[in-house]
Write a protein that holds these residues in place. Sequence first.
Motif, short mmCIF file in Angstrom:
data_model
loop_
_atom_site.label_atom_id
_atom_site.label_comp_id
_atom_site.label_asym_id
_atom_site.label_seq_id
_atom_site.Cartn_x
_atom_site.Cartn_y
_atom_site.Cartn_z
N ASP A 45 0.86 -1.19 0.00
CA ASP A 45 0.00 0.00 0.00
C ASP A 45 0.89 1.24 0.00
N ASP A 46 0.55 2.20 -0.84
CA ASP A 46 1.38 3.42 -0.89
C ASP A 46 0.90 4.47 0.11
N LEU A 47 -0.10 4.11 0.89
CA LEU A 47 -0.65 4.99 1.93
C LEU A 47 -1.19 6.31 1.36
N SER A 48 -1.56 6.28 0.08
CA SER A 48 -2.17 7.49 -0.50
C SER A 48 -3.55 7.73 0.11
N ASN A 49 -4.21 6.66 0.51
CA ASN A 49 -5.48 6.81 1.24
C ASN A 49 -5.58 5.83 2.40
N GLY A 50 -4.68 4.87 2.46
CA GLY A 50 -4.72 3.89 3.54
C GLY A 50 -3.94 4.38 4.76
N LEU A 51 -4.13 3.69 5.86
CA LEU A 51 -3.46 4.05 7.12
C LEU A 51 -2.82 2.81 7.72
N LEU A 52 -1.59 2.96 8.20
CA LEU A 52 -0.95 1.82 8.87
C LEU A 52 -1.73 1.41 10.10
N SER A 53 -2.38 2.39 10.73
CA SER A 53 -3.14 2.08 11.95
C SER A 53 -4.36 1.20 11.67
N ASN A 54 -4.71 0.99 10.39
CA ASN A 54 -5.80 0.06 10.06
C ASN A 54 -5.35 -1.39 10.19
N LEU A 55 -4.03 -1.60 10.32
CA LEU A 55 -3.50 -2.97 10.29
C LEU A 55 -2.92 -3.37 11.66
N PRO A 56 -2.99 -4.68 11.99
CA PRO A 56 -2.45 -5.13 13.28
C PRO A 56 -0.93 -5.29 13.18
N ALA A 57 -0.19 -4.22 13.44
CA ALA A 57 1.26 -4.18 13.19
C ALA A 57 2.00 -5.29 13.92
N SER A 58 1.48 -5.72 15.07
CA SER A 58 2.24 -6.69 15.88
C SER A 58 2.01 -8.13 15.43
N ASP A 59 1.16 -8.36 14.45
CA ASP A 59 0.88 -9.74 14.02
C ASP A 59 2.05 -10.27 13.19
N SER A 60 2.64 -11.36 13.68
CA SER A 60 3.85 -11.89 13.02
C SER A 60 3.54 -12.47 11.64
N GLN A 61 2.28 -12.72 11.35
CA GLN A 61 1.90 -13.29 10.05
C GLN A 61 1.73 -12.21 8.98
N LEU A 62 1.89 -10.93 9.41
CA LEU A 62 1.62 -9.82 8.49
C LEU A 62 2.91 -9.08 8.13
N THR A 63 3.10 -8.84 6.82
CA THR A 63 4.21 -8.01 6.34
C THR A 63 3.60 -6.86 5.56
N VAL A 64 4.10 -5.65 5.81
CA VAL A 64 3.56 -4.49 5.09
C VAL A 64 4.67 -3.84 4.28
N ARG A 65 4.41 -3.62 2.99
CA ARG A 65 5.36 -2.94 2.12
C ARG A 65 4.71 -1.67 1.61
N THR A 66 5.41 -0.56 1.76
CA THR A 66 4.78 0.71 1.37
C THR A 66 5.43 1.27 0.11
N PHE A 67 4.83 0.96 -1.01
CA PHE A 67 5.22 1.59 -2.28
C PHE A 67 4.02 1.58 -3.22
N ARG A 68 4.18 2.30 -4.33
CA ARG A 68 3.06 2.42 -5.28
C ARG A 68 3.13 1.33 -6.33
N VAL A 69 2.09 0.50 -6.38
CA VAL A 69 1.99 -0.49 -7.45
C VAL A 69 1.77 0.28 -8.74
N GLY A 70 2.57 -0.04 -9.75
CA GLY A 70 2.44 0.69 -11.01
C GLY A 70 3.60 1.65 -11.23
N ASP A 71 4.32 1.99 -10.16
CA ASP A 71 5.54 2.78 -10.29
C ASP A 71 6.59 1.86 -10.90
N PRO A 72 7.13 2.22 -12.08
CA PRO A 72 8.08 1.32 -12.74
C PRO A 72 9.25 0.94 -11.84
N ALA A 73 9.63 1.83 -10.92
CA ALA A 73 10.76 1.53 -10.03
C ALA A 73 10.46 0.33 -9.12
#
Length: 337
Positions: A45-73
């Motif tokens: 999620d690039d957090l353009s409208n999402g919030l990290l606080s929507n996700l359970p950060a402490s859950d070991s089964q969850l990985t969060v990557r913050t970049f824009r899908v569609g950015d060629p980089a």
Amino acid sequence: MDSHSADMVEFGPRTHVLVTGGAGFLGSALVDLLLARHCSVTVIDDLSNGLLSNLPASDSQLTVRTFRVGDPAFNASVRDEVGQADAVFHLASPIGVQRAHKERFAVTSGILESGCSIVEACRLHRRPLLYTSSSEVYGSGRDRPITESDPVMTDIRPRWGYAAAKAAVEHLVAGLLFDFGIPAWIVRPFNMAGPRQRSATGLVLPVFVNAALRGEPLVVHDDGEQRRAFLHVADAAEGLLLVMQCRSLQGRPVNLGGSEAVQIGKLARMVVEATETNAPIVMKPSNAVYGDRFAATYDRVPDTGLLTTLTGWRAVRSTKQTIMDCIEHMRTERVMA
Ligand SMILES: NC(=O)c1ccc[n+]([C@@H]2O[C@H](COP(=O)([O-])OP(=O)(O)OC[C@H]3O[C@@H](n4cnc5c(N)ncnc54)[C@H](O)[C@@H]3O)[C@@H](O)[C@H]2O)c1
């Protein structure tokens, strides 16, 4: 799950799921559901409208990557993440009629670029993909419930850039299945609502709730008789999982939405009553808000018979419950702020 060419997806402890847009309103509800089923989950999620606080950060089964899908980089990172997943949900998208109207270029290109990036990665790695399109593809609405065989209707007015891009990506997703034999599903959500939906997106229910809680006017467009059916986000997330477990729904659009049709004027009154405020309700022509090139939609209510018949899915939460949960969430956020 070890066979990626399998055309059924089971969601359990050995399933790794990629959710783009997973920090958003629907994405985070889907992540909650997947984690509850003991899947491991990666969110992009690039957090353009999402919030990290929507996700359970402490859950070991969850990985969060913050970049824009569609950015060629980041296309290589998208390919890596898709390659590691057993199933992919592509929800990342700019949203909202307001934004579609004001930033047609960014909205249209954002949907196309992210869609191309994900579809290409799924093609390369042969990964099952579920794509959230939108009921906007049906255009201005109908005086009866809309079925999947109703035509996709758009023209060059600014609002429809979002819809036309969503419809184009539907074809890419269908191509995955019909040209390459890769399991693929296309969901067309109607109005969804509930906790974590942000009023800044201009979507009607959080906008009404936000206004009511501040004691400010709830602005109803035109005559207020246009009808929508609101689906609670938790019911929507359940629907997405059921769709991806249904072989017969592959490659065909499927409506996902509520069944209780409500006039927008009545929705405003329900919100004022539920918030127990004295906020006024005012009527305004939509072209006074958006200008003359605005495409107003009258009734847009889904026929969800296909989904129910093939999966047994039903919305279990009422409109009233959806409104109450939206209010509760916004009240809690205010206390925390
Ligand atoms: N909310 C509705 O009523 C509704 C109706 C029809 C369709 N949809 C579709 O459902 C999906 C989810 O919508 P939502 O209401 O949860 O919206 P949302 O804005 O809450 O979630 C979308 C998420 O995608 C992220 N995002 C946007 N572009 C991105 C990109 N290129 N790369 C990475 N992250 C990106 C945003 O930060 C956000 O967290 C979207 O595809 C939307 O078009 C929603």
